[in-house]
Scaffold this motif. Structure first.
Motif, PDB file in Angstrom:
ATOM      1  N   GLU A   1       0.839  -1.213   0.000  1.00 13.89           N
ATOM      2  CA  GLU A   1       0.000   0.000   0.000  1.00 13.89           C
ATOM      3  C   GLU A   1       0.865   1.252   0.000  1.00 13.89           C
ATOM      4  OE1 GLU A   1      -1.475   3.470   1.951  1.00 13.89           O
ATOM      5  OE2 GLU A   1      -0.315   1.988   3.074  1.00 13.89           O
ATOM      6  N   GLU A   2       1.862   1.295   0.856  1.00 10.86           N
ATOM      7  CA  GLU A   2       2.749   2.457   0.967  1.00 10.86           C
ATOM      8  C   GLU A   2       3.480   2.704  -0.351  1.00 10.86           C
ATOM      9  OE1 GLU A   2       5.194   5.348   3.342  1.00 10.86           O
ATOM     10  OE2 GLU A   2       3.280   4.384   3.756  1.00 10.86           O
ATOM     11  N   SER A   3       3.995   1.639  -0.944  1.00  5.72           N
ATOM     12  CA  SER A   3       4.716   1.763  -2.210  1.00  5.72           C
ATOM     13  C   SER A   3       3.787   2.219  -3.326  1.00  5.72           C
ATOM     14  CB  SER A   3       5.372   0.425  -2.576  1.00  5.72           C
ATOM     15  OG  SER A   3       6.256   0.019  -1.557  1.00  5.72           O
ATOM     16  N   ALA A   4       2.601   1.658  -3.386  1.00  2.39           N
ATOM     17  CA  ALA A   4       1.649   2.030  -4.436  1.00  2.39           C
ATOM     18  C   ALA A   4       1.209   3.485  -4.296  1.00  2.39           C
ATOM     19  CB  ALA A   4       0.432   1.104  -4.390  1.00  2.39           C
ATOM     20  N   ARG A   5       0.939   3.916  -3.074  1.00  2.00           N
ATOM     21  CA  ARG A   5       0.515   5.300  -2.855  1.00  2.00           C
ATOM     22  C   ARG A   5       1.593   6.270  -3.314  1.00  2.00           C
ATOM     23  NH1 ARG A   5       0.745   8.101   2.198  1.00  2.00           N
ATOM     24  NH2 ARG A   5       1.176   6.086   3.130  1.00  2.00           N
ATOM     25  N   HIS A   6       2.827   5.984  -2.935  1.00  2.00           N
ATOM     26  CA  HIS A   6       3.906   6.895  -3.303  1.00  2.00           C
ATOM     27  C   HIS A   6       4.313   6.755  -4.770  1.00  2.00           C
ATOM     28  CE1 HIS A   6       4.064   8.697   0.516  1.00  2.00           C
ATOM     29  NE2 HIS A   6       4.492   7.631   1.153  1.00  2.00           N
ATOM     30  N   ALA A   7       4.089   5.590  -5.371  1.00  2.00           N
ATOM     31  CA  ALA A   7       4.307   5.467  -6.815  1.00  2.00           C
ATOM     32  C   ALA A   7       3.335   6.388  -7.557  1.00  2.00           C
ATOM     33  CB  ALA A   7       4.134   4.020  -7.268  1.00  2.00           C
ATOM     34  N   GLY A   8       2.110   6.476  -7.059  1.00  4.00           N
ATOM     35  CA  GLY A   8       1.142   7.409  -7.651  1.00  4.00           C
ATOM     36  C   GLY A   8       1.586   8.852  -7.494  1.00  4.00           C
ATOM     37  N   HIS A   9       2.101   9.190  -6.304  1.00  3.99           N
ATOM     38  CA  HIS A   9       2.641  10.541  -6.111  1.00  3.99           C
ATOM     39  C   HIS A   9       3.760  10.805  -7.111  1.00  3.99           C
ATOM     40  CE1 HIS A   9       1.352  10.230  -1.645  1.00  3.99           C
ATOM     41  NE2 HIS A   9       0.447  10.908  -2.309  1.00  3.99           N
ATOM     42  N   ALA A  10       4.671   9.840  -7.240  1.00  2.00           N
ATOM     43  CA  ALA A  10       5.814  10.018  -8.138  1.00  2.00           C
ATOM     44  C   ALA A  10       5.348  10.184  -9.587  1.00  2.00           C
ATOM     45  CB  ALA A  10       6.781   8.841  -8.009  1.00  2.00           C
ATOM     46  N   ASP A  11       4.303   9.469  -9.982  1.00  2.00           N
ATOM     47  CA  ASP A  11       3.748   9.639 -11.334  1.00  2.00           C
ATOM     48  C   ASP A  11       3.304  11.079 -11.564  1.00  2.00           C
ATOM     49  OD1 ASP A  11       4.085   6.979 -12.075  1.00  2.00           O
ATOM     50  OD2 ASP A  11       1.995   6.430 -11.714  1.00  2.00           O
ATOM     51  N   ILE A  12       2.627  11.643 -10.582  1.00  2.00           N
ATOM     52  CA  ILE A  12       2.126  13.014 -10.713  1.00  2.00           C
ATOM     53  C   ILE A  12       3.278  14.012 -10.745  1.00  2.00           C
ATOM     54  CG2 ILE A  12       0.797  14.828  -9.554  1.00  2.00           C
ATOM     55  CD1 ILE A  12      -1.055  12.497  -8.553  1.00  2.00           C
ATOM     56  N   VAL A  13       4.250  13.832  -9.845  1.00  2.00           N
ATOM     57  CA  VAL A  13       5.406  14.724  -9.828  1.00  2.00           C
ATOM     58  C   VAL A  13       6.126  14.646 -11.171  1.00  2.00           C
ATOM     59  CG1 VAL A  13       7.652  15.179  -8.761  1.00  2.00           C
ATOM     60  CG2 VAL A  13       5.677  14.647  -7.318  1.00  2.00           C
ATOM     61  N   ARG A  14       6.336  13.438 -11.674  1.00  2.00           N
ATOM     62  CA  ARG A  14       7.045  13.264 -12.949  1.00  2.00           C
ATOM     63  C   ARG A  14       6.281  13.927 -14.087  1.00  2.00           C
ATOM     64  NH1 ARG A  14      11.174  10.213 -15.472  1.00  2.00           N
ATOM     65  NH2 ARG A  14      11.301  11.181 -17.512  1.00  2.00           N
ATOM     66  N   GLU A  15       4.984  13.767 -14.114  1.00  2.00           N
ATOM     67  CA  GLU A  15       4.208  14.391 -15.183  1.00  2.00           C
ATOM     68  C   GLU A  15       4.333  15.911 -15.129  1.00  2.00           C
ATOM     69  OE1 GLU A  15      -0.106  14.059 -17.417  1.00  2.00           O
ATOM     70  OE2 GLU A  15       0.222  12.944 -15.553  1.00  2.00           O
ATOM     71  N   HIS A  16       4.380  16.472 -13.924  1.00  2.00           N
ATOM     72  CA  HIS A  16       4.589  17.918 -13.783  1.00  2.00           C
ATOM     73  C   HIS A  16       5.987  18.335 -14.237  1.00  2.00           C
ATOM     74  CE1 HIS A  16       1.043  19.717 -11.862  1.00  2.00           C
ATOM     75  NE2 HIS A  16       0.836  18.503 -11.373  1.00  2.00           N
ATOM     76  N   LEU A  17       6.971  17.453 -14.062  1.00  2.00           N
ATOM     77  CA  LEU A  17       8.343  17.790 -14.451  1.00  2.00           C
ATOM     78  C   LEU A  17       8.490  17.950 -15.957  1.00  2.00           C
ATOM     79  CD1 LEU A  17      10.591  15.500 -12.225  1.00  2.00           C
ATOM     80  CD2 LEU A  17      10.624  17.994 -12.295  1.00  2.00           C
ATOM     81  N   ASP A  18       8.062  16.919 -16.694  1.00  2.00           N
ATOM     82  CA  ASP A  18       8.324  16.944 -18.134  1.00  2.00           C
ATOM     83  C   ASP A  18       7.204  16.358 -18.986  1.00  2.00           C
ATOM     84  OD1 ASP A  18       8.619  14.211 -17.672  1.00  2.00           O
ATOM     85  OD2 ASP A  18      10.690  14.110 -18.346  1.00  2.00           O
ATOM     86  N   GLY A  19       6.054  16.113 -18.378  1.00  2.00           N
ATOM     87  CA  GLY A  19       4.927  15.578 -19.133  1.00  2.00           C
ATOM     88  C   GLY A  19       4.932  14.069 -19.286  1.00  2.00           C
ATOM     89  N   ALA A  20       5.980  13.402 -18.823  1.00  2.00           N
ATOM     90  CA  ALA A  20       6.071  11.950 -18.977  1.00  2.00           C
ATOM     91  C   ALA A  20       5.056  11.246 -18.084  1.00  2.00           C
ATOM     92  CB  ALA A  20       7.483  11.470 -18.649  1.00  2.00           C
ATOM     93  N   THR A  21       4.456  10.200 -18.622  1.00  2.00           N
ATOM     94  CA  THR A  21       3.508   9.397 -17.851  1.00  2.00           C
ATOM     95  C   THR A  21       3.990   7.945 -17.784  1.00  2.00           C
ATOM     96  OG1 THR A  21       2.158   9.015 -19.828  1.00  2.00           O
ATOM     97  CG2 THR A  21       1.533  10.884 -18.415  1.00  2.00           C
TER      98      THR A  21
END
Length: 191
Positions: A148-168
């Motif tokens: 659960e902890e890893s999945a929640r933060h993987a979702g956070h990282a996806d959002i941060v990454r998309e804000h960085l350069d648009g990558a999904t």
């Protein structure tokens, strides 16, 4: 096996470890192709960064496995908790990813040596988000919590990454695994 899915599993232990590993992989995919400087950037109102999230999840998993492995595990200080969300200037993304890989290998080894996933794991005291009235969780509970902890933060990282350069996630995964381009999906490339 492609990282987008977990393969078949034979039993509960294998399944828990496989799903934990799959969540580790998708978290690491958010870091694919980033420089150290990009991994330190917080591109939104949040202070979260991709590098900090990878470091936090690695240190969190390590502390949970300490609870399983040791009778008297080291207790992290509050400043260690805050530092775990930061990829410091003296750290590299590659170094944090290697630490995460070491933590994963240790988890596999420790869990492989546990006879019964129902074995108790003591609840640390004096941590505000842990229940004072509970004496122990089980190893099974810890593994589910780590997923659960890893999945929640993987979702956070996806959002941060998309804000960085648009990558999904899926184009990053395609790039990391070198999938061929298709009408469905174009692998990520640096702009």
């Amino acid at each position: 096996m492609r990282d987008a899915n977990t393969g078949p599993v034979a039993d509960e232990r294998e399944g828990l470890l496989a799903f934990l590993e799959q969540q580790r992989r998708v978290l690491k995919i958010a870091a694919h192709g980033l420089t150290d400087e990009e991994a330190r950037q917080a591109p939104s109102r949040s202070a979260l960064t991709v590098g900090g999230l990878v470091k936090h999840v690695a240190t969190t998993e390590r502390s949970w496995i300490d609870l399983i492995e040791f009778d008297d595990p080291p207790q992290p200080a509050m400043e260690d908790y805050a530092d775990a969300f930061t990829l410091r200037a003296d750290e590299t993304l590659a170094g944090v990813l290697e630490m995460y890989a070491e933590v994963a290998r240790r988890t596999e080894r420790v869990i492989g040596g546990v006879a019964d996933l129902g074995e108790p794991v003591p609840v640390p005291k004096n941590v505000p988000w842990y229940p004072d009235e509970l004496e122990a969780w089980s190893v099974r509970w810890v593994l589910l919590h780590l997923i659960e902890e890893s999945a929640r933060h993987a979702g956070h990282a996806d959002i941060v990454r998309e804000h960085l350069d648009g990558a999904t996630a899926m184009p990053l995964l395609a790039a990391a695994e070198q999938w061929p381009a298709s009408p469905w999906l174009q692998p990520w490339t640096r702009a």
